[in-house]
Write a protein that holds these residues in place. Structure first.
Motif, PDB file in Angstrom:
ATOM      1  N   ASN A 176     -51.457 -12.895   8.720  1.00 30.90           N
ATOM      2  CA  ASN A 176     -50.376 -11.969   9.026  1.00 30.90           C
ATOM      3  C   ASN A 176     -50.830 -10.530   8.793  1.00 30.90           C
ATOM      4  OD1 ASN A 176     -49.128 -10.857   6.281  1.00 30.90           O
ATOM      5  ND2 ASN A 176     -49.773 -12.980   5.986  1.00 30.90           N
ATOM      6  N   THR A 177     -50.004  -9.572   9.195  1.00 30.82           N
ATOM      7  CA  THR A 177     -50.426  -8.170   9.111  1.00 30.82           C
ATOM      8  C   THR A 177     -50.613  -7.697   7.674  1.00 30.82           C
ATOM      9  OG1 THR A 177     -48.117  -7.397   9.242  1.00 30.82           O
ATOM     10  CG2 THR A 177     -49.354  -7.571  11.300  1.00 30.82           C
ATOM     11  N   MET A 178     -49.937  -8.318   6.719  1.00 27.05           N
ATOM     12  CA  MET A 178     -50.146  -7.955   5.311  1.00 27.05           C
ATOM     13  C   MET A 178     -51.569  -8.331   4.876  1.00 27.05           C
ATOM     14  SD  MET A 178     -46.553  -9.329   3.732  1.00 27.05           S
ATOM     15  CE  MET A 178     -45.041  -9.175   4.682  1.00 27.05           C
ATOM     16  N   HIS A 179     -51.987  -9.519   5.259  1.00 30.09           N
ATOM     17  CA  HIS A 179     -53.345  -9.979   4.971  1.00 30.09           C
ATOM     18  C   HIS A 179     -54.366  -9.066   5.650  1.00 30.09           C
ATOM     19  CE1 HIS A 179     -56.544 -13.387   5.594  1.00 30.09           C
ATOM     20  NE2 HIS A 179     -56.942 -12.493   4.716  1.00 30.09           N
ATOM     21  N   LEU A 180     -54.115  -8.741   6.926  1.00 31.37           N
ATOM     22  CA  LEU A 180     -55.060  -7.911   7.663  1.00 31.37           C
ATOM     23  C   LEU A 180     -55.150  -6.501   7.096  1.00 31.37           C
ATOM     24  CD1 LEU A 180     -54.328  -9.027  11.353  1.00 31.37           C
ATOM     25  CD2 LEU A 180     -55.946  -9.975   9.691  1.00 31.37           C
ATOM     26  N   THR A 181     -54.045  -5.993   6.551  1.00 29.71           N
ATOM     27  CA  THR A 181     -54.102  -4.685   5.900  1.00 29.71           C
ATOM     28  C   THR A 181     -55.029  -4.736   4.698  1.00 29.71           C
ATOM     29  OG1 THR A 181     -51.786  -4.345   6.541  1.00 29.71           O
ATOM     30  CG2 THR A 181     -52.707  -2.784   4.971  1.00 29.71           C
ATOM     31  N   GLY A 182     -54.982  -5.840   3.971  1.00 27.86           N
ATOM     32  CA  GLY A 182     -55.882  -6.009   2.831  1.00 27.86           C
ATOM     33  C   GLY A 182     -57.337  -6.015   3.260  1.00 27.86           C
ATOM     34  N   LEU A 183     -57.626  -6.644   4.395  1.00 29.18           N
ATOM     35  CA  LEU A 183     -58.995  -6.666   4.909  1.00 29.18           C
ATOM     36  C   LEU A 183     -59.447  -5.262   5.308  1.00 29.18           C
ATOM     37  CD1 LEU A 183     -58.974  -9.887   7.134  1.00 29.18           C
ATOM     38  CD2 LEU A 183     -59.756  -9.637   4.767  1.00 29.18           C
ATOM     39  N   GLN A 184     -58.551  -4.517   5.933  1.00 28.24           N
ATOM     40  CA  GLN A 184     -58.869  -3.138   6.291  1.00 28.24           C
ATOM     41  C   GLN A 184     -59.137  -2.303   5.039  1.00 28.24           C
ATOM     42  OE1 GLN A 184     -55.256  -2.443   8.709  1.00 28.24           O
ATOM     43  NE2 GLN A 184     -56.631  -1.880  10.388  1.00 28.24           N
ATOM     44  N   PHE A 185     -58.327  -2.531   4.010  1.00 26.59           N
ATOM     45  CA  PHE A 185     -58.477  -1.794   2.754  1.00 26.59           C
ATOM     46  C   PHE A 185     -59.839  -2.093   2.124  1.00 26.59           C
ATOM     47  CE2 PHE A 185     -57.962  -1.279  -1.841  1.00 26.59           C
ATOM     48  CZ  PHE A 185     -57.342  -0.037  -1.920  1.00 26.59           C
ATOM     49  N   GLU A 186     -60.221  -3.359   2.102  1.00 33.22           N
ATOM     50  CA  GLU A 186     -61.531  -3.741   1.559  1.00 33.22           C
ATOM     51  C   GLU A 186     -62.660  -3.033   2.311  1.00 33.22           C
ATOM     52  OE1 GLU A 186     -61.413  -8.239  -0.126  1.00 33.22           O
ATOM     53  OE2 GLU A 186     -61.073  -8.040   2.033  1.00 33.22           O
ATOM     54  N   ALA A 187     -62.572  -3.051   3.636  1.00 31.87           N
ATOM     55  CA  ALA A 187     -63.624  -2.447   4.453  1.00 31.87           C
ATOM     56  C   ALA A 187     -63.707  -0.945   4.254  1.00 31.87           C
ATOM     57  CB  ALA A 187     -63.381  -2.771   5.927  1.00 31.87           C
ATOM     58  N   SER A 188     -62.566  -0.294   4.108  1.00 36.16           N
ATOM     59  CA  SER A 188     -62.559   1.165   4.006  1.00 36.16           C
ATOM     60  C   SER A 188     -62.910   1.670   2.608  1.00 36.16           C
ATOM     61  CB  SER A 188     -61.195   1.725   4.419  1.00 36.16           C
ATOM     62  OG  SER A 188     -60.182   1.311   3.519  1.00 36.16           O
ATOM     63  N   THR A 189     -62.763   0.803   1.600  1.00 35.34           N
ATOM     64  CA  THR A 189     -63.045   1.239   0.220  1.00 35.34           C
ATOM     65  C   THR A 189     -64.287   0.589  -0.367  1.00 35.34           C
ATOM     66  OG1 THR A 189     -61.581  -0.497  -0.670  1.00 35.34           O
ATOM     67  CG2 THR A 189     -60.602   1.678  -0.263  1.00 35.34           C
ATOM     68  N   GLY A 190     -64.890  -0.345   0.368  1.00 36.65           N
ATOM     69  CA  GLY A 190     -66.079  -1.018  -0.145  1.00 36.65           C
ATOM     70  C   GLY A 190     -65.790  -1.923  -1.320  1.00 36.65           C
ATOM     71  N   THR A 191     -64.601  -2.541  -1.312  1.00 31.49           N
ATOM     72  CA  THR A 191     -64.207  -3.420  -2.412  1.00 31.49           C
ATOM     73  C   THR A 191     -64.130  -4.859  -1.935  1.00 31.49           C
ATOM     74  OG1 THR A 191     -61.869  -2.984  -1.903  1.00 31.49           O
ATOM     75  CG2 THR A 191     -62.905  -1.635  -3.626  1.00 31.49           C
ATOM     76  N   LYS A 192     -64.050  -5.787  -2.895  1.00 31.65           N
ATOM     77  CA  LYS A 192     -63.864  -7.203  -2.608  1.00 31.65           C
ATOM     78  C   LYS A 192     -62.700  -7.707  -3.429  1.00 31.65           C
ATOM     79  CE  LYS A 192     -64.699 -11.259  -0.894  1.00 31.65           C
ATOM     80  NZ  LYS A 192     -64.358 -11.524   0.524  1.00 31.65           N
ATOM     81  N   LEU A 193     -61.599  -8.046  -2.726  1.00 25.86           N
ATOM     82  CA  LEU A 193     -60.390  -8.510  -3.388  1.00 25.86           C
ATOM     83  C   LEU A 193     -60.224 -10.022  -3.187  1.00 25.86           C
ATOM     84  CD1 LEU A 193     -58.016  -5.676  -2.083  1.00 25.86           C
ATOM     85  CD2 LEU A 193     -59.287  -5.704  -4.243  1.00 25.86           C
ATOM     86  N   VAL A 194     -59.247 -10.589  -3.869  1.00 21.25           N
ATOM     87  CA  VAL A 194     -58.906 -12.007  -3.710  1.00 21.25           C
ATOM     88  C   VAL A 194     -57.564 -12.098  -2.999  1.00 21.25           C
ATOM     89  CG1 VAL A 194     -58.389 -14.183  -4.860  1.00 21.25           C
ATOM     90  CG2 VAL A 194     -60.159 -12.673  -5.785  1.00 21.25           C
ATOM     91  N   HIS A 195     -57.553 -12.758  -1.857  1.00 19.80           N
ATOM     92  CA  HIS A 195     -56.318 -12.907  -1.103  1.00 19.80           C
ATOM     93  C   HIS A 195     -55.548 -14.129  -1.579  1.00 19.80           C
ATOM     94  CE1 HIS A 195     -54.208 -14.283   2.790  1.00 19.80           C
ATOM     95  NE2 HIS A 195     -53.454 -13.379   2.197  1.00 19.80           N
ATOM     96  N   VAL A 196     -54.265 -13.922  -1.885  1.00 19.92           N
ATOM     97  CA  VAL A 196     -53.385 -15.010  -2.321  1.00 19.92           C
ATOM     98  C   VAL A 196     -52.263 -15.146  -1.294  1.00 19.92           C
ATOM     99  CG1 VAL A 196     -51.924 -15.917  -4.154  1.00 19.92           C
ATOM    100  CG2 VAL A 196     -53.898 -14.471  -4.733  1.00 19.92           C
ATOM    101  N   PRO A 197     -52.378 -16.106  -0.365  1.00 23.18           N
ATOM    102  CA  PRO A 197     -51.334 -16.267   0.658  1.00 23.18           C
ATOM    103  C   PRO A 197     -50.109 -16.986   0.120  1.00 23.18           C
ATOM    104  CG  PRO A 197     -53.065 -17.881   0.981  1.00 23.18           C
ATOM    105  CD  PRO A 197     -53.514 -17.024  -0.173  1.00 23.18           C
ATOM    106  N   TYR A 198     -48.953 -16.481   0.487  1.00 28.77           N
ATOM    107  CA  TYR A 198     -47.673 -17.096   0.121  1.00 28.77           C
ATOM    108  C   TYR A 198     -46.978 -17.578   1.393  1.00 28.77           C
ATOM    109  CZ  TYR A 198     -47.767 -15.197  -4.670  1.00 28.77           C
ATOM    110  OH  TYR A 198     -48.089 -14.908  -5.976  1.00 28.77           O
ATOM    111  N   LYS A 199     -45.904 -18.307   1.204  1.00 29.84           N
ATOM    112  CA  LYS A 199     -45.088 -18.729   2.332  1.00 29.84           C
ATOM    113  C   LYS A 199     -43.982 -17.705   2.546  1.00 29.84           C
ATOM    114  CE  LYS A 199     -45.974 -23.689   1.976  1.00 29.84           C
ATOM    115  NZ  LYS A 199     -45.396 -25.038   1.803  1.00 29.84           N
ATOM    116  N   GLY A 200     -44.399 -16.526   2.984  1.00 31.09           N
ATOM    117  CA  GLY A 200     -43.443 -15.461   3.244  1.00 31.09           C
ATOM    118  C   GLY A 200     -43.629 -14.266   2.334  1.00 31.09           C
TER     119      GLY A 200
END
Length: 324
Positions: free
Chosen positions: A163-187
């Motif tokens: 979803n777009t929330m997840h994709l925003t996190g990916l963009q954030f990682e790429a733009s800041t050079g960081t590596k985060l942990v994605h935790v998907p929820y049901k909503g």
């Protein structure tokens, strides 16, 4: 003989065109259905239902909201893609369903460009980086510092994979050079609840969903994933201002009908919808909830869909995102 057959074919085509125009001139003669790809009572309903009421008043026929949730909007989109192209079924589509899903699912059940005729964009809200009030993070720089100190440890929640929330996190990682942990929820609401409760430190969520709890002091909004600041949170910097350039994710929605719907019906719907979107009666309640009201031509809507579809495809490919 060939001339006769050609003549009959031309006459038949002209008759069909005339019948179509006559039908369009009388539109609508029965109730219209507005299909919403989310459950009742959600953020989409908060826009779709008052819009349907206003559209009914202008068309002179009931506009019934039909919620068809499931598969991140694919079920509703596939349903509308199979309905007659007569203007009696309208789809309340979004960037997630139309620009993201076709790149995530092998068989979503529809083609956003072949199956749908855009009418107008209606509203948008940017995603924001939000952290729990109990966290030590007061800025994007604080988050980046913590993420770089322990790569792969700092978690962010979302409404689910892709979803777009997840994709925003990916963009954030790429733009800041960081590596985060994605935790998907049901909503999104479930993820936001855990951010407020301290189960996860942060997430990227729609401003309209976050604003009320931020105003209540339960979370902090650190940056807006837009190219401009939001008038509803003027003190919150954009991602670029905060040190995460390239993190831009704006959740838009709009009205579409089946491809092949007669032009006079598309024109009528666009005229009435544009009028609704210009009225203070519709705009002010939506703006107070964090939505920016839009209005566009069908061509402008199509151009934005194409641009965002290409952009989302690149983010999904770069992030190697897959649906479980």
């Amino acid at each position: 003989m060939m001339i006769s057959r050609l003549g009959r074919a031309v006459f038949s085509a002209m008759a069909l065109a005339a019948a179509s125009l006559a039908h369009a001139a009388d539109y609508p003669q029965k109730p219209v259905t507005l299909v919403v790809p989310q459950p009742p009572g959600g953020a989409a309903d908060a826009v779709a239902r008052p819009f349907a009421q206003a559209l009914a008043a202008r068309l002179g026929q009931p506009v019934v909201v039909e919620n068809r949730a499931g598969a991140n909007g694919n079920i509703a989109a596939a349903y509308v893609a199979q309905r007659p192209a007569d203007g009696y079924t309208i789809f309340y589509g979004s960037i997630s369903t139309l620009a993201v899903n076709p790149h995530l699912y092998k068989s979503p059940g529809f083609d956003p460009f072949k199956d749908f005729q855009p009418i107008t964009l209606t509203n948008q809200t940017p995603n924001v980086l939000v952290v729990g009030a109990q966290t030590p993070y007061k800025s994007v720089a604080d988050v980046v510092k913590a993420a770089k100190a322990e790569p792969g440890q700092l978690a962010f929640g979302s409404a689910g994979n892709g979803n777009t929330m997840h994709l925003t996190g990916l963009q954030f990682e790429a733009s800041t050079g960081t590596k985060l942990v994605h935790v998907p929820y049901k909503g999104g609401p479930a993820a936001l609840t855990d951010v407020m409760g301290g189960q996860i430190p942060m997430m990227f969520h729609n401003l309209s969903a976050v604003l009320p709890v931020a105003q209540a002091g339960k979370v902090r909004i650190l940056a807006v994933a837009d190219e401009k600041r939001s008038p509803l949170a003027p003190d919150v910097p954009t991602m670029a201002e905060a040190g995460a350039p390239g993190t831009v994710q704006i959740a838009w929605s709009g009205m579409l009908v089946r491809s092949g719907t007669p032009a006079p019906i598309v024109d009528r719907l666009h005229k009435e919808m544009a009028a609704i979107l210009a009225t203070p009666e519709f705009r002010k309640p939506q703006e107070a909830q964090g939505s920016e009201i839009l209005s566009s031509t069908p061509q402008e809507f199509e151009a934005r869909l194409k641009a965002d579809s290409q952009r989302m495809a690149e983010v999904i490919k770069a992030g190697n995102v897959h649906i479980d």
